[in-house]
Design a protein around this motif. Structure first.
Motif, PDB file in Angstrom:
ATOM      1  N   MET A   1     -29.746  21.585  -3.943  1.00 40.76           N
ATOM      2  CA  MET A   1     -28.437  20.198  -3.726  1.00 40.76           C
ATOM      3  C   MET A   1     -29.040  18.995  -4.603  1.00 40.76           C
ATOM      4  O   MET A   1     -28.278  18.751  -5.138  1.00 40.76           O
ATOM      5  N   ILE A   2     -30.073  18.216  -3.710  1.00 41.39           N
ATOM      6  CA  ILE A   2     -30.829  17.216  -4.688  1.00 41.39           C
ATOM      7  C   ILE A   2     -31.307  17.413  -6.030  1.00 41.39           C
ATOM      8  O   ILE A   2     -31.005  16.715  -6.849  1.00 41.39           O
ATOM      9  N   LYS A   3     -31.366  18.740  -6.299  1.00 40.06           N
ATOM     10  CA  LYS A   3     -32.043  18.722  -7.680  1.00 40.06           C
ATOM     11  C   LYS A   3     -30.683  18.449  -9.147  1.00 40.06           C
ATOM     12  O   LYS A   3     -30.075  18.325 -10.124  1.00 40.06           O
ATOM     13  N   ASP A   4     -28.988  19.512  -7.918  1.00 37.79           N
ATOM     14  CA  ASP A   4     -28.198  19.857  -9.071  1.00 37.79           C
ATOM     15  C   ASP A   4     -27.285  18.301  -8.815  1.00 37.79           C
ATOM     16  O   ASP A   4     -26.902  17.894  -9.829  1.00 37.79           O
ATOM     17  N   SER A   5     -27.931  17.503  -7.967  1.00 36.00           N
ATOM     18  CA  SER A   5     -27.120  16.053  -8.279  1.00 36.00           C
ATOM     19  C   SER A   5     -27.684  15.429  -9.047  1.00 36.00           C
ATOM     20  O   SER A   5     -27.292  14.503  -9.488  1.00 36.00           O
ATOM     21  N   LEU A   6     -28.750  15.545  -9.033  1.00 36.40           N
ATOM     22  CA  LEU A   6     -30.042  14.176 -10.210  1.00 36.40           C
ATOM     23  C   LEU A   6     -30.075  14.932 -11.640  1.00 36.40           C
ATOM     24  O   LEU A   6     -30.291  14.095 -12.426  1.00 36.40           O
ATOM     25  N   SER A   7     -29.902  16.076 -11.777  1.00 39.91           N
ATOM     26  CA  SER A   7     -29.925  16.957 -13.214  1.00 39.91           C
ATOM     27  C   SER A   7     -28.706  16.848 -14.056  1.00 39.91           C
ATOM     28  O   SER A   7     -27.243  16.134 -13.250  1.00 39.91           O
ATOM     29  N   ASP A   8     -28.583  16.604 -14.983  1.00 40.86           N
ATOM     30  CA  ASP A   8     -27.631  16.316 -16.002  1.00 40.86           C
ATOM     31  C   ASP A   8     -26.470  16.843 -16.102  1.00 40.86           C
ATOM     32  O   ASP A   8     -26.724  18.382 -15.602  1.00 40.86           O
ATOM     33  N   PRO A   9     -25.184  16.757 -16.245  1.00 41.34           N
ATOM     34  CA  PRO A   9     -24.209  17.654 -16.296  1.00 41.34           C
ATOM     35  C   PRO A   9     -23.976  18.688 -17.099  1.00 41.34           C
ATOM     36  O   PRO A   9     -24.514  18.097 -18.305  1.00 41.34           O
ATOM     37  N   ILE A  10     -23.689  19.409 -17.384  1.00 41.06           N
ATOM     38  CA  ILE A  10     -23.295  20.096 -18.343  1.00 41.06           C
ATOM     39  C   ILE A  10     -21.802  20.941 -19.110  1.00 41.06           C
ATOM     40  O   ILE A  10     -20.888  20.807 -18.032  1.00 41.06           O
ATOM     41  N   TYR A  11     -21.542  20.334 -20.153  1.00 40.70           N
ATOM     42  CA  TYR A  11     -20.472  20.681 -20.547  1.00 40.70           C
ATOM     43  C   TYR A  11     -20.161  21.674 -21.335  1.00 40.70           C
ATOM     44  O   TYR A  11     -21.235  22.127 -22.012  1.00 40.70           O
TER      45      TYR A  11
END
Length: 278
Positions: free
Chosen positions: A72-82
């Motif tokens: 969850m932390i990794k997903d929140s800190l990683s850049d969003p994918i468009y």
């Protein structure tokens, strides 16, 4: 006189039959022993797993919770994918070229070859850093598959179509064979994907196969156009000739060209001055 009958070796036959049953019994015994050992080992493994989970249950729960939290932390800190998508309809069977292009672009992204990728897509080199991957999938439903299967059977000889069922047809159909293909682009930032899709279509249309097939169709259309124009010119010329004939007095053309019909000794004269070309 007494006849001496040959003696059969019944004892030897009984020995051979006994050995056969003994071999069969030994084979079944080994088979059952193998199955028993296998089930015994599976049971021991299951018991060991139960005792292991029971002994380290708390540790396993903590490890699972930490893994979930870190994800969850990794997903929140990683850049969003468009993601951007476009539907490409193939007028020619160029699906294989399309899939090759997508694989080529993904290979350039994996190698981080921004120079070649920018040249292939016609975008600035800095924009290529936003690209994550390219995907392509056929846009096809079950109804389309059934229709394609029916069209395929109609194109075959009746003796061959009876040997091909629907499952075999679907198994032998490739993903690139369908006309509608969905191309998707994944990026880490908002991206003007329209230009990339246009460049993909341009690269696809510039392939040797597409160019060759397009030139073939254009030549056929030009030949049909020339034939139609020649037919129209000949029709116009013939129409002008009929028009001139109709404009002239009938007596000047051929005084004896009138149509005469005699019925029961009476002569009726019919003068014809109109003709239909079409």
């Amino acid at each position: 006189m007494s006849k001496k009958l040959p003696e059969t070796n019944s004892e030897s036959g009984e020995v051979d039959l006994g050995q056969l049953f003994k071999m069969i019994g030994s084979a079944f015994e080994r088979l059952f022993s193998l199955i028993g050992n296998l089930l015994y080992k599976l049971f021991l493994s299951f018991v060991w797993l139960v005792f292991f989970v029971r002994k380290h249950f708390i540790k396993l729960v903590i490890a699972a919770a930490l893994t979930f939290v870190l994800a969850m932390i990794k997903d929140s800190l990683s850049d969003p994918i468009y993601k951007s998508s476009a539907i490409i309809k193939q007028n020619y069977p160029t699906g294989e070229n399309l899939y090759d292009l997508v694989d080529y672009y993904n290979a350039l992204i994996s190698r981080k070859d921004s120079t070649s990728l920018a040249e292939a897509l016609g975008i600035p080199q800095s924009s290529t850093l936003n690209l994550v991957s390219f995907d392509v999938d056929p846009m096809v439903g079950e109804n389309v598959r059934i229709k394609n299967y029916d069209d395929y059977l109609k194109s075959l000889d009746s003796s061959l179509s009876s040997d091909i069922d629907y499952e075999k047809y679907i198994e032998n159909t490739q993903r690139q064979d369908y006309n509608l293909q969905k191309v998707s682009i994944r990026t880490i930032n908002t991206f003007e994907s329209r230009l990339v899709f246009q460049r993909i279509v341009k690269n696809l249309n510039s392939s040797d196969y597409f160019t060759r097939e397009q030139e073939k169709d254009i030549n056929e259309l030009e030949n049909e156009r020339s034939a139609i124009l020649r037919s129209l010119e000949e029709s116009d010329s013939l129409q002008e000739t009929y028009k001139k004939i109709l404009e002239q007095p009938l007596d000047e053309i051929n005084p004896g060209s009138q149509t005469s019909i005699t019925i029961q000794g009476q002569e009726n004269k019919l003068d014809t001055k109109e003709y239909e070309l079409y």
